[in-house]
Motif scaffolding. Sequence first.
Motif, short mmCIF file in Angstrom:
data_model
loop_
_atom_site.label_atom_id
_atom_site.label_comp_id
_atom_site.label_asym_id
_atom_site.label_seq_id
_atom_site.Cartn_x
_atom_site.Cartn_y
_atom_site.Cartn_z
N SER A 81 -45.01 23.12 22.82
CA SER A 81 -45.06 22.85 21.39
C SER A 81 -44.17 21.66 21.02
CB SER A 81 -44.62 24.08 20.59
OG SER A 81 -45.49 25.13 20.82
N GLY A 82 -42.98 21.62 21.60
CA GLY A 82 -42.07 20.51 21.34
C GLY A 82 -42.66 19.18 21.78
N ALA A 83 -43.32 19.17 22.91
CA ALA A 83 -43.94 17.94 23.39
C ALA A 83 -45.09 17.53 22.50
CB ALA A 83 -44.42 18.14 24.83
N LYS A 84 -45.84 18.48 21.98
CA LYS A 84 -46.95 18.16 21.07
C LYS A 84 -46.43 17.55 19.78
CE LYS A 84 -50.29 21.54 22.74
NZ LYS A 84 -51.04 22.75 22.43
N VAL A 85 -45.33 18.10 19.26
CA VAL A 85 -44.73 17.55 18.04
C VAL A 85 -44.23 16.14 18.29
CG1 VAL A 85 -42.79 17.79 16.45
CG2 VAL A 85 -44.15 19.79 17.04
N LYS A 86 -43.59 15.95 19.44
CA LYS A 86 -43.09 14.63 19.80
C LYS A 86 -44.23 13.62 19.88
CE LYS A 86 -40.01 14.76 23.12
NZ LYS A 86 -39.34 14.65 24.43
N ASP A 87 -45.34 14.03 20.49
CA ASP A 87 -46.51 13.16 20.60
C ASP A 87 -47.10 12.84 19.23
OD1 ASP A 87 -46.37 12.94 23.33
OD2 ASP A 87 -47.95 14.42 23.73
N ALA A 88 -47.08 13.80 18.33
CA ALA A 88 -47.64 13.58 16.99
C ALA A 88 -46.86 12.51 16.24
CB ALA A 88 -47.64 14.88 16.20
N PHE A 89 -45.55 12.45 16.44
CA PHE A 89 -44.75 11.46 15.75
C PHE A 89 -44.80 10.09 16.42
CE2 PHE A 89 -42.76 15.20 13.80
CZ PHE A 89 -42.83 14.80 12.47
N LYS A 90 -45.19 10.05 17.69
CA LYS A 90 -45.30 8.78 18.40
C LYS A 90 -46.49 7.96 17.89
CE LYS A 90 -43.17 9.53 22.88
NZ LYS A 90 -43.43 9.64 24.33
N HIS A 91 -47.57 8.64 17.54
CA HIS A 91 -48.81 7.94 17.18
C HIS A 91 -48.86 7.68 15.73
CE1 HIS A 91 -50.51 8.47 21.17
NE2 HIS A 91 -49.90 9.67 21.16
#
Length: 57
Positions: A47-57
Amino acid sequence: MRIGKKIAHTAEAVKGSVKKVTGRATRNRSLEAEGRADQVKGNLKQSGAKVKDAFKH
């Protein structure tokens, strides 16, 4: 998220699930609890990685 980390996080969650089921089957409460903790930890990392990815794009 890199594919390697994704696989590692998923593997951790699956490992926890297997430990939990094994603990339940053998009536080993500590193994069951350890499996539950591993499963939650793996899911939180995903979940943390998904959130991080969402803010990268």
